[in-house]
Design an enzyme around this catalytic site. Structure first.
Site, short mmCIF file in Angstrom:
data_model
loop_
_atom_site.label_atom_id
_atom_site.label_comp_id
_atom_site.label_asym_id
_atom_site.label_seq_id
_atom_site.Cartn_x
_atom_site.Cartn_y
_atom_site.Cartn_z
N CYS A 54 14.08 11.06 5.72
CA CYS A 54 14.01 10.80 7.16
C CYS A 54 15.38 10.91 7.80
CB CYS A 54 13.41 9.42 7.42
SG CYS A 54 14.26 8.12 6.53
N LYS A 88 0.90 -1.15 0.00
CA LYS A 88 0.00 0.00 0.00
C LYS A 88 0.94 1.21 0.00
CE LYS A 88 -2.05 3.62 2.07
NZ LYS A 88 -1.96 4.44 0.84
N GLU A 98 9.44 2.30 10.65
CA GLU A 98 10.52 3.24 10.33
C GLU A 98 9.87 4.61 10.25
OE1 GLU A 98 13.53 2.57 10.26
OE2 GLU A 98 13.81 0.50 9.65
#
Ligand code: NAP
Length: 468
Positions: free
Chosen positions: A265, A157, A231
């Site tokens: 990130c 997804k 994460e």
């Protein structure tokens, strides 16, 4: 959020997609579950052949795929192409190493009164991957390659703003030879994740994304007693000490903050310079940040393209505006650009105080916060003054200081005299609110395996009274 390709450089909607129906979701889960029953028995050699063929296709199609990624989320073409090549290397790494990484691990058979004793790694089954848009191919590949090589099957997804890249990945994996149902992309909104994850045929989940998304998936996985890997965000420190090669540190700092248009990130987000070199660092850093060219991400001369979404751009702008209103200083940038698309100028902010949101929040755009530290203790204190703990960077040529940073920075990764980068060969993940579990390397491929303990008795001890 609509499932659509919207060009962030112009704001133009290119293509919209209808979400999968409930029936299509059920069909995809059934297909995955049925496929797993025979796929789990395929050999490593067979899977490696398919993984290498997928890597070949990724490399051959890199230009077209890079153009698609740039169109969908605005990264520069050069960085998009590098991401495709890196994704191919991810498939090759696990093609070559999965069998070694998942080999039976012998235990001391004598100590446990066995003829043989070992741990065997076996796949868990259908794994759901919920992925973000910022590295739309690599993020999904670093789930797909180890999962498939371990014998799991995947349902992706992906983020709603990268549907075409999501469909491409499932397509290229199928063309690489992986059997139908091994890896499927489902175009669904995030509201569909709960139904999929609660389905008994789905064994585990991995999510890369924001804290709220992680909390939701982690909570559902917890209720269902299913393993999960999260994460999440990061606000990585980048510390510069007096003994560092300052020019090299500044050059790397610029890349670490602005690559991927500032939306990584593991981007360095908080720069902590020792007082002795603070002024020089700020001067050189601002000079280089100001020299970056902002614009059309398909232009090879452009360093920084638009942010991926309008809401993301607005959030970054607000974080900076609020800090400046409270007394912080924007040394460069700091104001929205008056042009179509969701551009934000590379910005350096100093004089940030603890009460400002900029001190604690993750800034997902090309905005660098710079802090002054009196000594190594204060540098580490500032580095750890965040709820996140993903990557970290420290620049010093002093070996004792290097060890201090390695030991005392609260993070899943520490890079000395460099910037945090993900490599297939190194485990990747965080601590604190950056999540749990690891991707990549041996640790990553073992996350979705059953570590099965095997004990085979000696024929002559079969009648012995066993003690639990
Ligand atoms: P996001 O909004 O959390 O979206 C990530 C994915 O989660 C998307 O597929 C999204 O679907 C889905 N999602 C959102 N809310 C959900 C929910 N409540 N339940 C289930 N799924 C949900 O994150 P983002 O803003 O796109 O990405 C940026 C964030 O990801 C940053 O915080 C960044 O630091 C983090 N990130 C972390 C890593 C890492 O490895 N640690 C790597 C990259 C990015 P929709 O698109 O349909 O909403």
């Amino acid at each position: 959020m609509p499932i659509a390709t919207i060009n962030p450089a112009t704001g133009e909607t290119i293509k919209t997609f209808k979400p999968a129906t409930d029936q299509e979701v059920q069909d995809a889960i059934a297909r995955a579950y049925e496929r797993f029953q025979d796929y789990r028995r395929t050999s490593y050699a067979q899977r490696a052949e398919w993984a290498n063929a997928t890597a070949d296709l990724l490399e051959a199609e890199a230009d077209e795929t890079a153009a698609l990624m740039t169109l969908e989320m605005g990264k520069t073409l050069a960085s998009a192409k590098a991401e495709v090549i890196k994704s191919a290397s991810g498939f090759r790494y696990y093609a070559e190493n999965a069998e070694k990484l998942l080999a039976d691990e012998p235990a001391d058979a004598g100590k446990v009164k066995a003829a043989q004793a070992y741990a065997r790694y076996q796949p868990l089954g259908v794994v759901l991957a919920v992925m973000p848009w910022n590295f739309p191919l690599w993020q999904a590949v670093r789930f797909a390659a180890p999962a498939l090589m371990a014998g799991n099957v995947g349902i992706l997804k992906h983020a709603s703003n990268v549907p075409q890249t999501a469909l491409y990945l499932a397509d290229v994996i199928a063309r690489g030879g992986f059997p139908d149902g091994c890896f499927q992309t489902l175009l669904v909104p995030s509201s569909a994740v709960e139904t999929i994850l609660r389905d008994k045929r789905v064994a585990a989940a991995t999510l890369t994304g924001s804290e709220p998304a992680g909390q939701s998936v982690g909570a559902i996985a917890g209720e269902e007693i299913k393993p999960s890997v999260l994460e999440l965000g990061g606000s990585d420190p980048f510390i510069v000490m007096p003994s560092a090669d300052l020019d090299a540190a500044v050059k790397t700092a610029v890349t670490a903050r602005t690559q991927n248009n500032g939306q990584s990130c593991i981007a360095a987000k908080r720069f902590i310079a020792h007082a002795d070199i603070y002024d020089e660092f700020v001067e050189k850093f601002v000079e280089k940040i100001q020299a970056l060219k902002v614009g059309d991400p398909t232009d090879p001369d452009v360093d920084v393209g638009p942010l991926a979404t309008e809401s993301g751009r607005d959030e970054v702008a607000k974080q900076v505006e609020d800090a400046v209103a409270a007394g912080a200083v924007a040394r460069c940038g700091g104001e929205r650009l008056d042009r179509p698309g969701w551009f934000y100028p590379p910005t350096v902010v100093t004089d940030i105080t603890k009460d400002m949101a900029l001190y604690t929040e993750e800034v997902f755009g090309p905005v660098a916060s710079v802090y002054k530290a009196a000594d190594i203790d204060e540098a580490i204190e500032i580095a750890n003054a965040t709820t996140f703990g993903l990557g970290s960077n420290a620049w010093t040529s002093d070996e004792a200081e290097q060890q201090r940073f390695i030991d005392d920075i609260e993070a899943g990764q520490v890079f000395i005299n460099g910037m945090t980068v993900s490599y297939p060969e190194l485990p990747f993940g965080g601590v604190k609110r950056s999540g749990y579990g690891r991707e990549l390397a041996g640790q990553g491929i073992r996350e979705f395996c059953n570590v099965k303990t095997v004990w085979i008795g000696k024929p002559d001890t079969a009648d012995e009274k066993k003690v639990e």
